[in-house]
Design a protein around this motif. Structure first.
Motif, mmCIF file in Angstrom:
data_model
loop_
_atom_site.group_PDB
_atom_site.id
_atom_site.type_symbol
_atom_site.label_atom_id
_atom_site.label_comp_id
_atom_site.label_asym_id
_atom_site.label_seq_id
_atom_site.Cartn_x
_atom_site.Cartn_y
_atom_site.Cartn_z
ATOM 1 N N UNK A 223 0.862 -1.178 0.000
ATOM 2 C CA UNK A 223 0.000 0.000 0.000
ATOM 3 C C UNK A 223 0.896 1.224 0.000
ATOM 4 N N UNK A 224 0.750 2.065 -1.012
ATOM 5 C CA UNK A 224 1.687 3.177 -1.206
ATOM 6 C C UNK A 224 1.005 4.503 -0.892
ATOM 7 N N UNK A 225 1.382 5.039 0.270
ATOM 8 C CA UNK A 225 0.923 6.365 0.674
ATOM 9 C C UNK A 225 2.160 7.225 0.950
ATOM 10 N N UNK A 226 2.239 7.899 2.083
ATOM 11 C CA UNK A 226 3.287 8.882 2.315
ATOM 12 C C UNK A 226 4.707 8.357 2.289
ATOM 13 N N UNK A 251 -1.807 -2.625 -3.904
ATOM 14 C CA UNK A 251 -3.183 -2.902 -3.510
ATOM 15 C C UNK A 251 -3.971 -1.677 -3.110
ATOM 16 N N UNK A 252 -3.268 -0.628 -2.690
ATOM 17 C CA UNK A 252 -3.893 0.654 -2.369
ATOM 18 C C UNK A 252 -2.893 1.759 -2.662
ATOM 19 N N UNK A 253 -3.391 2.906 -3.110
ATOM 20 C CA UNK A 253 -2.595 4.134 -3.178
ATOM 21 C C UNK A 253 -3.537 5.300 -3.424
ATOM 22 N N UNK A 254 -3.050 6.504 -3.179
ATOM 23 C CA UNK A 254 -3.838 7.697 -3.405
ATOM 24 C C UNK A 254 -2.979 8.795 -3.988
ATOM 25 N N UNK A 255 -3.596 9.963 -4.204
ATOM 26 C CA UNK A 255 -2.819 11.083 -4.726
ATOM 27 C C UNK A 255 -2.459 12.065 -3.622
ATOM 28 N N UNK A 256 -2.872 11.777 -2.417
ATOM 29 C CA UNK A 256 -2.534 12.595 -1.256
ATOM 30 C C UNK A 256 -2.764 11.736 -0.020
ATOM 31 N N UNK A 260 1.812 12.146 4.268
ATOM 32 C CA UNK A 260 2.727 12.573 3.212
ATOM 33 C C UNK A 260 2.050 12.451 1.861
ATOM 34 N N UNK A 261 2.669 13.012 0.861
ATOM 35 C CA UNK A 261 2.067 13.060 -0.469
ATOM 36 C C UNK A 261 2.679 11.994 -1.368
ATOM 37 N N UNK A 262 1.986 10.882 -1.589
ATOM 38 C CA UNK A 262 2.546 9.828 -2.443
ATOM 39 C C UNK A 262 2.704 10.301 -3.875
ATOM 40 N N UNK A 263 3.681 9.738 -4.566
ATOM 41 C CA UNK A 263 3.917 10.090 -5.964
ATOM 42 C C UNK A 263 3.081 9.165 -6.839
ATOM 43 N N UNK A 264 1.804 9.540 -7.015
ATOM 44 C CA UNK A 264 0.900 8.670 -7.780
ATOM 45 C C UNK A 264 1.315 8.556 -9.237
ATOM 46 N N UNK A 265 1.932 9.584 -9.787
ATOM 47 C CA UNK A 265 2.388 9.501 -11.177
ATOM 48 C C UNK A 265 3.442 8.410 -11.322
ATOM 49 N N UNK A 266 4.381 8.379 -10.388
ATOM 50 C CA UNK A 266 5.434 7.354 -10.433
ATOM 51 C C UNK A 266 4.866 5.972 -10.172
ATOM 52 N N UNK A 267 3.897 5.879 -9.273
ATOM 53 C CA UNK A 267 3.287 4.585 -8.971
ATOM 54 C C UNK A 267 2.631 4.011 -10.217
#
Length: 446
Positions: A223-226, A251-256, A260-267
């Motif tokens: 799960x990719x968040x901050x 399995x999970x990620x968001x744009x904020x 912290x602010x995950x890098x959804x573009x990179x994901x």
């Protein structure tokens, strides 16, 4: 994740790359299964999850329409939140059976997950994975025989930021218990540390957990968040699984996020480059300060949020990259535009380190007769150069690349595959070739 935010996470620490481990093929089954580090469907077709999470257990009445809307927006899958009854109202056998039927009616692959394990060891009300196993055993009749259409996500984010060292033994024991109870499904397992694995506990022990599954049919979920707020962190984590041929999905990620602010573009870009699945959090109904994670406002597919527009319609998004599972009779053939009639399928996986890279290529014979003697041709999209190769002879003229068999990879059985790889270098952005031909015939892309 929960609708309310998890606690703050610790900083990512450095770790040494674990030794490569080839994930061996699961036994042939009637459902999803893992082979050579890839998730295949019941037709032995490569399947890449492109979908979203839906919080069914809190919004049960919304589920039938939500699944229809998620499908209409281009998704091939949905991760459906269930409760074991330990923290929230239990989703019983009849309810789960209805969800399975609704998933099939919408031609979606559904990942069913037990949510009450979230943050065990840190969250006071969370339960251990053993309780999730008890739940799956109790509703087994709803999922048995549905292995073609569903994946079982053992327990959501099963350890918080304390007690996470027990993830390896707890996950291994739970998988073995599921197999002993007769579950033949692909089992998805979440990382500890509220799913983000900042401790690298899952990353560094995944090979052993996979090997301990009697069916060799386990998929790992990060799960990719901050924690994953830079492209370097995203690429490093996912590439370490790919290099070991261990199946991994986001399995999970968001744009904020509040941590912290995950890098959804990179994901999304890295998942597409590596041919890995992703499932965005979440369709609608978030609360507790994380309402910004809603993809649709008020469960209305006509009112996508900025995050929803990004996930569904943006670069490397669901609409552009999702392909329906072949078990639904799909004719998109992996999206190459040839109607799915090609007798071959090529999976091209990159492990990219900037100036150098490895490419692992699998050619699958989807025809009814063996191929003896083969030549695979493709063109690089940039300035990539081949340095060395294994299991095939690889030559290059300009951007055009030709790979031919070695004596030991000469034959591709009907329904079987061969793999080869090469090392290369590049001074510009790296990406997969756009098309492949085998002995002059166009192949689909996995």
């Amino acid at each position: 994740m929960l609708a309310t935010a998890a606690g703050a996470l610790l900083a990512v620490t450095a770790a040494v790359l674990t030794a490569p481990h080839a994930a061996q093929a699961a036994d042939a089954s009637t459902g999803f299964h893992v082979s050579d580090g890839r998730l295949l469907d019941a037709n032995n077709k490569d399947f890449v999850l492109r979908g979203v999470n839906h919080a069914h257990t809190w919004y049960t009445a919304r589920t039938p329409q939500a699944l229809k809307d998620i499908k209409a927006l281009g998704a091939n899958s949905a991760r459906v939140v269930l409760s074991t009854g330990d923290q929230w109202t239990k989703n019983d056998t009849a309810d789960v059976a209805a969800i399975v039927s609704q998933c099939k009616a919408s031609r979606l692959v559904c990942v069913l997950e037990a949510h009450d394990t979230t943050g065990y060891g840190e969250a006071g009300a969370a339960v251990p994975l053993s309780r999730a196993v008890d739940y799956w055993k109790g509703i087994k009749s709803a999922v048995e025989g549905q292995e073609k259409y569903i994946i079982l996500n053992l327990g959501n984010e099963p350890y918080g930021n304390t007690g996470y060292a027990n993830w390896t033994s707890g996950t291994t024991d739970a998988i073995k218990s599921m197999r002993a109870a007769g579950f033949k499904h692909t089992i998805m397992v979440d990382a500890p540390n509220w799913g983000q694995d900042w401790s690298f506990t899952m990353r560094d022990n995944a090979a052993g957990v996979f090997a301990a599954d009697p069916d060799k049919n386990t998929v790992f979920s990060i799960h990719m968040y901050g924690v994953y707020d830079t492209a370097a962190e995203v690429k490093d984590y996912l590439n370490r699984f790919v290099s070991q041929k261990l199946p991994i999905v986001v399995g999970e990620f968001g744009d904020a996020h509040s941590d912290g602010n995950p890098d959804e573009d990179a994901i999304m870009a890295t998942a597409q480059q590596l041919g890995l699945g992703y499932l965005g959090w979440s369709w609608s109904g978030n609360g507790g300060g994380v309402e910004y994670l809603d993809l649709a406002t008020g469960f209305d597919a006509g009112r996508l949020t900025t995050w929803g527009q990004r996930l569904f319609n943006g670069a490397n998004g669901i609409k552009a990259t999702s392909h329906e599972a072949s078990v639904y009779g799909s004719t998109d053939g992996g999206g190459d535009g040839n109607g799915g009639t090609s007798p071959c399928q090529v999976n091209y996986r990159l492990s990219d380190w900037g100036s150098t890279f490895n490419a692992d290529v699998t050619i699958r014979n989807t025809g009814t007769t063996a191929v003896k003697g083969w030549k695979l041709q493709f063109s690089f999209p940039g300035d990539q150069r081949v340095n060395s190769a294994w299991n095939a002879k690889v030559s290059q003229q300009g951007k055009a690349v030709t790979a031919t068999h070695e004596a030991w990879t000469e034959t591709i059985p009907a329904g079987g595959s061969v793999s080869f790889g090469f090392n290369g270098s590049s001074t510009s952005a790296n990406s997969a070739p756009g098309a492949f031909t085998l002995n002059g015939t166009s192949c689909t892309k996995a």
